[in-house]
Structure formats: structure tokens, C-alpha cells
Design an enzyme around this catalytic site. Structure first.
Site, PDB file in Angstrom:
ATOM      1  CG  HIS A  58      -0.380   0.074   2.529  1.00 15.56           C
ATOM      2  ND1 HIS A  58       0.520  -0.854   3.017  1.00 15.56           N
ATOM      3  CD2 HIS A  58      -0.520   0.994   3.531  1.00 15.56           C
ATOM      4  CE1 HIS A  58       0.881  -0.521   4.242  1.00 15.56           C
ATOM      5  NE2 HIS A  58       0.273   0.605   4.582  1.00 15.56           N
ATOM      6  CG  ASP A  61       5.010   3.315   7.151  1.00 10.84           C
ATOM      7  OD1 ASP A  61       4.040   3.731   6.469  1.00 10.84           O
ATOM      8  OD2 ASP A  61       4.880   2.444   8.030  1.00 10.84           O
ATOM      9  CG  HIS A  62       4.296   0.469   3.838  1.00 12.78           C
ATOM     10  ND1 HIS A  62       4.358  -0.866   4.134  1.00 12.78           N
ATOM     11  CD2 HIS A  62       3.876   1.087   4.962  1.00 12.78           C
ATOM     12  CE1 HIS A  62       3.990  -1.055   5.392  1.00 12.78           C
ATOM     13  NE2 HIS A  62       3.686   0.122   5.911  1.00 12.78           N
TER      14      HIS A  62
HETATM   15 ZN   LIG Z   1       0.118   1.531   6.551  1.00  8.84          ZN
END
Ligand SMILES: [Zn+2]
Length: 295
Positions: free
Chosen positions: A80, A84-85
Site C-alpha cells: 500500500h 513508510d512503505h
Molecule cells: Zn500503513
């Protein structure tokens, strides 16, 4: 929260954690990311995939590239687009030429009080995977498992050869998932939990934050139970005349660090929206009331 201090934090190095799976931990620890974002590298031979490349942090990107070595990156896959990804996807693509394949793009300013959960507006996938679609390299196949709820674009990736599942922020062992409206959706989240529960072939989960989950279905069943219990608590609060989220949270989260109450309030709201859809409660401005069975 002192638990992260108790486990190893091997930032910026690649560790083998399972057959076909290596992990590189990003140095972005916080109360919401635990020790940091875990980037997974799938594949041991000439072709690999990088799952959740993480924040666009130079040290982290160099560590991923070092782990990849001379292998070809077949896919940079994001579960997603919380910040932070996915932000390291673009710089990794620039350095490797690999396509960004996985979740859809999504732009919202923010989905709540969790600072690092703002969305990555710059995420540009080359290919979006629908539920059940796969990507593969030599010796591995990743299947997209659509799991909306934490965000509407959330995917898990199942490693077909070993039964491991990369669960992103959908299911984590160290914490419950933040479900914060408007994009976070409790109805969808619970359906996505049931969807994982029904997958009997899964052997282990590798979440984006925190330790691997070795009894995945048992954890998922517990999480469904936990959410149903919260739901009953909310209905009880309303019945007792505590009708606004501001009244409910201090009572329901007594003993929990007050800094987490705003996030807890988002979760209560997510439950209330779900209950409203099921015609169990209705809203009048800030107040929620129970709907009598026959009204
Ligand atoms: Zn998340």
C-alpha cells in the site's frame, strides 16, 4: 512502548529469514512502525522481487541494492502507499530499471492522526495487480491477495512455493492495524481478515513491521474476535449514554497511553461507520444512538 528495545535492530543489512526470503530493516522506528519498515527480497537466484521498499532513505536504498547484488529486480512491489512503505520505489526503479508492480495509486491528504501514515502522492505503478494475479521470477511466484481495510488499496503477497504471506500492515503480530476513515474501512478490514482466515495453505506471515507470525490463522481468528469485542464495547457505551467518541475513548481505553487516544478514536469511528451500515446505530452530529430492532 519499550518492546522494540528488546529485539535486534539490524538496520541496513540483509538477513536471510526463510527459504527464498531476505529482510532489510529501515531505520524509521516509531510507536506506529515498531522497529521500522521491513523490506523483503524474494528470490535467491538471477531474479528477485523487492516487497515494500520503504521510506526513501539513502542508507536503506543502498542496503537493498547491496542485497540484490547482480540479480535482476523483476518487480518492486508495494502492499500500500503509506509513506513508510512505498516512497523508495521510485529511486529503486531509477537505479535498477525495475517496474513498480502491485497496489494501485491513491491520493488523500492524510488518513488520521498517525504522522507517518500520510499517503505517498508520488507513487506511480507501472502495473496494478488485481486479486489473484501473479508475478514470478526463477523459483518463485507471488500472488496478490486484495486485502482492503487498513487502506483501500492494500494488497498482501503470497509466496506460492512456501506458503509465506507478506501481510504489509493488514496483519501484524505486535500491534493491531490502524483503521482510520475515510480511507480506512472497518467493514472491508473485517472481510479481509476473514479472507486470510479461509486460506488454509498459508504457513507464516511476514508483516511490514514486527516479527514473523508463525501461527497465522490463530492470530487472524484472535484479531477478528478482538474487533467483535470492541464492537460490543461500543454498543454498551452508547447504551450507557456515552454517545460521542470523545466520551467513549477515555472509558474504553482507560490505562492506554493518552497519546494513542486520537488513533483509538479513529478506530472507534471506523467501527461506528460499520455499525451504521449494518443499521445497528445512527449518527446525529457528534452523537451516536442505538437503532431499535424494529424501527
Ligand atoms: Zn500503513
Amino acid at each position: 512502548m519499550n518492546a522494540p528495545d528488546l529485539i535486534d535492530k539490524p538496520y541496513a543489512v540483509s538477513e536471510r529469514i526463510a527459504p527464498l526470503v531476505r529482510r532489510v530493516l529501515a531505520r524509521n522506528p516509531s510507536p506506529f512502525t515498531y522497529t521500522g519498515t521491513q523490506t523483503y527480497i524474494v528470490g535467491d537466484a538471477a531474479e528477485v522481487a523487492v516487497i515494500d521498499p520503504g521510506p526513501a532513505d539513502d542508507e536503506h536504498i543502498e542496503a537493498i541494492l547491496h542485497a540484490v547484488g547482480s540479480a535482476r529486480v523483476v518487480a518492486i512491489a508495494c502492499t500500500h502507499t503509506h509513506r513508510d512503505h512505498s516512497p523508495a520505489a521510485a529511486p529503486l526503479k531509477a537505479r535498477t530499471g525495475a517496474p513498480i508492480i502491485g497496489c494501485a495509486a491513491l491520493t488523500l491528504d492524510d488518513d488520521g492522526p498517525r504522522a507517518d501514515a500520510a499517503f505517498d502522492a508520488d507513487y506511480r505503478p507501472d502495473r496494478v495487480l488485481a486479486d489473484g494475479e501473479t508475478i514470478s521470477g526463477d523459483g518463485w511466484t507471488l500472488e496478490a491477495v486484495a486485502t482492503p481495510g487498513h487502506t483501500s488499496n492494500h494488497l498482501c503477497f503470497a509466496l506460492v512455493e512456501t506458503g509465506a504471506v507478506f501481510t504489509g500492515d493488514h496483519v501484524m503480530g505486535w500491534s493491531t492495524s490502524v483503521v482510520s476513515p475515510p480511507d480506512g474501512d472497518m467493514t472491508a478490514y473485517l472481510e479481509s481478515l476473514s479472507k486470510l482466515y479461509e486460506r488454509q495453505q498459508d504457513t507464516i506471515y511476514f508483516p511490514a513491521h514486527g516479527p514473523a507470525v508463525e501461527k497465522p490463522r490463530q492470530l487472524v481468528r484472535g484479531m477478528i474476535g478482538h474487533r467483535r469485542q470492541r464492537e460490543r464495547q461500543i454498543l454498551k457505551q452508547i447504551a450507557a449514554g456515552h454517545q460521542s467518541i470523545g466520551q467513549m475513548v477515555p472509558l474504553m481505553y482507560k490505562g492506554v497511553d493518552e497519546r494513542l487516544w486520537p488513533a483509538a478514536g479513529r478506530s472507534v469511528l471506523a467501527h461506528l461507520i460499520d455499525l451504521e451500515r449494518r443499521s445497528l446505530v445512527k449518527r446525529e452530529e457528534e452523537d451516536w444512538t442505538l437503532v431499535a430492532p424494529n424501527s
